[in-house]
Write a protein that holds these residues in place. Structure first.
Motif, mmCIF file in Angstrom:
data_model
loop_
_atom_site.group_PDB
_atom_site.id
_atom_site.type_symbol
_atom_site.label_atom_id
_atom_site.label_comp_id
_atom_site.label_asym_id
_atom_site.label_seq_id
_atom_site.Cartn_x
_atom_site.Cartn_y
_atom_site.Cartn_z
ATOM 1 N N ILE A 57 -5.142 19.004 38.269
ATOM 2 C CA ILE A 57 -5.162 20.070 37.265
ATOM 3 C C ILE A 57 -6.516 20.760 37.255
ATOM 4 O O ILE A 57 -6.603 21.992 37.194
ATOM 5 C CB ILE A 57 -4.833 19.528 35.856
ATOM 6 N N VAL A 58 -7.584 19.982 37.317
ATOM 7 C CA VAL A 58 -8.926 20.559 37.281
ATOM 8 C C VAL A 58 -9.135 21.498 38.468
ATOM 9 O O VAL A 58 -9.620 22.621 38.314
ATOM 10 C CB VAL A 58 -9.982 19.432 37.253
ATOM 11 N N VAL A 59 -8.753 21.050 39.659
ATOM 12 C CA VAL A 59 -8.908 21.882 40.854
ATOM 13 C C VAL A 59 -7.982 23.101 40.772
ATOM 14 O O VAL A 59 -8.387 24.226 41.058
ATOM 15 C CB VAL A 59 -8.649 21.063 42.135
ATOM 16 N N GLY A 60 -6.734 22.902 40.383
ATOM 17 C CA GLY A 60 -5.785 24.008 40.275
ATOM 18 C C GLY A 60 -6.192 25.026 39.232
ATOM 19 O O GLY A 60 -6.105 26.240 39.465
ATOM 20 N N GLU A 61 -6.661 24.571 38.094
ATOM 21 C CA GLU A 61 -7.066 25.481 37.029
ATOM 22 C C GLU A 61 -8.300 26.286 37.431
ATOM 23 O O GLU A 61 -8.382 27.486 37.166
ATOM 24 C CB GLU A 61 -7.342 24.692 35.742
ATOM 25 N N HIS A 62 -9.254 25.645 38.081
ATOM 26 C CA HIS A 62 -10.442 26.390 38.498
ATOM 27 C C HIS A 62 -10.097 27.387 39.610
ATOM 28 O O HIS A 62 -10.671 28.477 39.670
ATOM 29 C CB HIS A 62 -11.567 25.461 38.930
ATOM 30 N N THR A 63 -9.160 27.017 40.465
ATOM 31 C CA THR A 63 -8.689 27.958 41.484
ATOM 32 C C THR A 63 -8.048 29.172 40.823
ATOM 33 O O THR A 63 -8.305 30.317 41.215
ATOM 34 C CB THR A 63 -7.692 27.269 42.433
ATOM 35 N N GLY A 80 -12.652 26.840 44.115
ATOM 36 C CA GLY A 80 -12.103 25.988 43.063
ATOM 37 C C GLY A 80 -12.263 24.515 43.391
ATOM 38 O O GLY A 80 -12.687 23.723 42.543
ATOM 39 N N ALA A 81 -11.963 24.154 44.630
ATOM 40 C CA ALA A 81 -12.118 22.753 45.041
ATOM 41 C C ALA A 81 -13.591 22.394 45.162
ATOM 42 O O ALA A 81 -14.002 21.300 44.735
ATOM 43 C CB ALA A 81 -11.399 22.516 46.368
#
Length: 177
Positions: A57-63, A80-81
């Motif tokens: 979620i953290v990686v997807g949301e920042h992306t 994002g990653a």
């Protein structure tokens, strides 16, 4: 279901796919290391389920945030990653450090409990691999090539959520602070 409400459908889909992928990778590690599925290993899998989801979620949301700010699809996924790598890896390492000493227990108790840290560490490593090597590639292709305005459900939901966050929750937190 909650992922699909709060995240874009495409991002939520790839975040959700990361859960069984990480668990399957862990089951492979368990098989090759001689572990079995028992109460301890199942407990470890359930315990780490939230961590798997949280990393993705953290990686997807920042992306999604990078994409919304105007980055290209591939750049947004890479940034994002990359931006989330340090905090996610640090959180995983601290969890491994917390469970790792259980491997040092001896006697029968150590043999019984050894499945717990082995499974937790395997899940965390699998989650990191999925989160930083697999997920960005999927997200870079899943984001739409052409940006378009969100649909009516997304607009209304975001408006309602922002109202709750800013007006209701914000007011309560200011009063209690």
């Amino acid at each position: 279901f909650v992922l699909f409400i709060f995240l874009d459908f495409r991002i939520a889909f790839w975040v959700a796919v990361g859960i069984p992928v990480s668990i399957l990778m862990t089951l492979g590690v368990m098989y090759f290391s001689g572990q079995t599925i028992n109460m301890i290993s199942m407990f470890a899998l359930l315990l780490t389920l939230g961590i798997i989801v949280d990393d993705a979620i953290v990686v997807g949301e920042h992306t999604a945030t990078r994409y919304a700010l105007g980055d290209d699809r591939a750049v947004a996924a890479t940034k994002g990653a990359g931006r989330m790598a340090a905090p996610v890896i640090a959180a995983s390492l601290t969890t491994m450090a917390a469970f790792g000493p259980i491997l040092l227990l001896g006697d029968v108790v150590g043999q019984i409990l050894s499945a717990l840290p082995m499974v937790v560490i395997a899940v965390l490593i699998a989650s990191l691999i999925e989160c930083f090597l697999v997920l960005p590639g999927h997200l870079s292709h899943a984001l739409p090539k052409e940006r378009k305005a969100p649909g009516p459900f997304r607009r209304n939901f975001d408006r309602g959520f922002d109202f709750f966050k800013d007006r209701i929750f914000g007011a309560i937190s200011r009063v209690s602070y």
